[in-house]
Enzyme design. Structure first.
Site: not given
Length: 178
Positions: A146-147
């Site tokens: 989850p950048c």
């Protein structure tokens, strides 16, 4: 993503699923491991990534519904089952440094955000903020790694390969449900 040998291209499969923020492209290998994700409006970039990691003739790409259960899991994420992405099997290329950053990204709780500087501290490289940002931006499997949960030190939304409107939507989705 492991490099293909000259003798044998890597067999990859692709599925496309609708989401509230656009069609999502899901690339997996024949063992059901997630290799890459991107948005329909960035398909050219996705194919360039595959070419860079595998070579232009180093992979085959065949349509397949729900490879390794990934499409069902990602649909469930968009419907509110946020934790379902935590256990997905992934297999990406990248350097040891990138993998360290990506492991830390997966440890950010759903609905929470951290700054790039904090992410650098978490991998014991507090002066490597820019390098962390580059590794974050090189992440081939957004959402699952989850950048989008990384923000500027002033709390502002900063770059996201799928566009800031998607980053904002993902964060709001996770906060509303998480």
């Amino acid at each position: 993503m492991p490099k293909a040998t000259k003798a044998e291209p890597i067999a990859l499969v692709i599925d496309r699923i609708p989401t509230p923020i656009g069609e999502l492209l899901i690339i997996a290998d024949d063992k059901g491991a997630l290799r890459a994700i991107d948005w329909h409006d960035h398909e050219v970039r996705l194919l360039q990534l595959l070419g860079r990691y595998c070579g232009k003739a180093g992979y085959t790409l065949t349509p397949r519904r729900n490879p390794g259960g990934l499409s069902v899991a990602l649909r469930a994420y968009f419907k509110g089952d946020l934790g379902i992405i935590d256990g997905l099997k992934v297999d990406t290329g990248g350097t040891d440094f990138q993998h360290a950053v990506w492991r830390q990204l997966r440890r950010i709780p759903c609905g929470k955000t951290i700054a790039y500087a904090e992410l650098a501290r978490r991998i014991d490289k507090p002066k490597a903020v820019r390098a962390v940002g580059l590794a974050n931006g090189s992440n081939p499997i957004s959402i699952v790694v989850p950048c989008h949960r990384v923000i500027g030190s002033d709390g502002s939304l900063t770059g996201y390969g799928g566009g800031l409107h998607r980053k904002q939507w993902l964060l709001e989705h996770e906060r509303a449900i998480g």
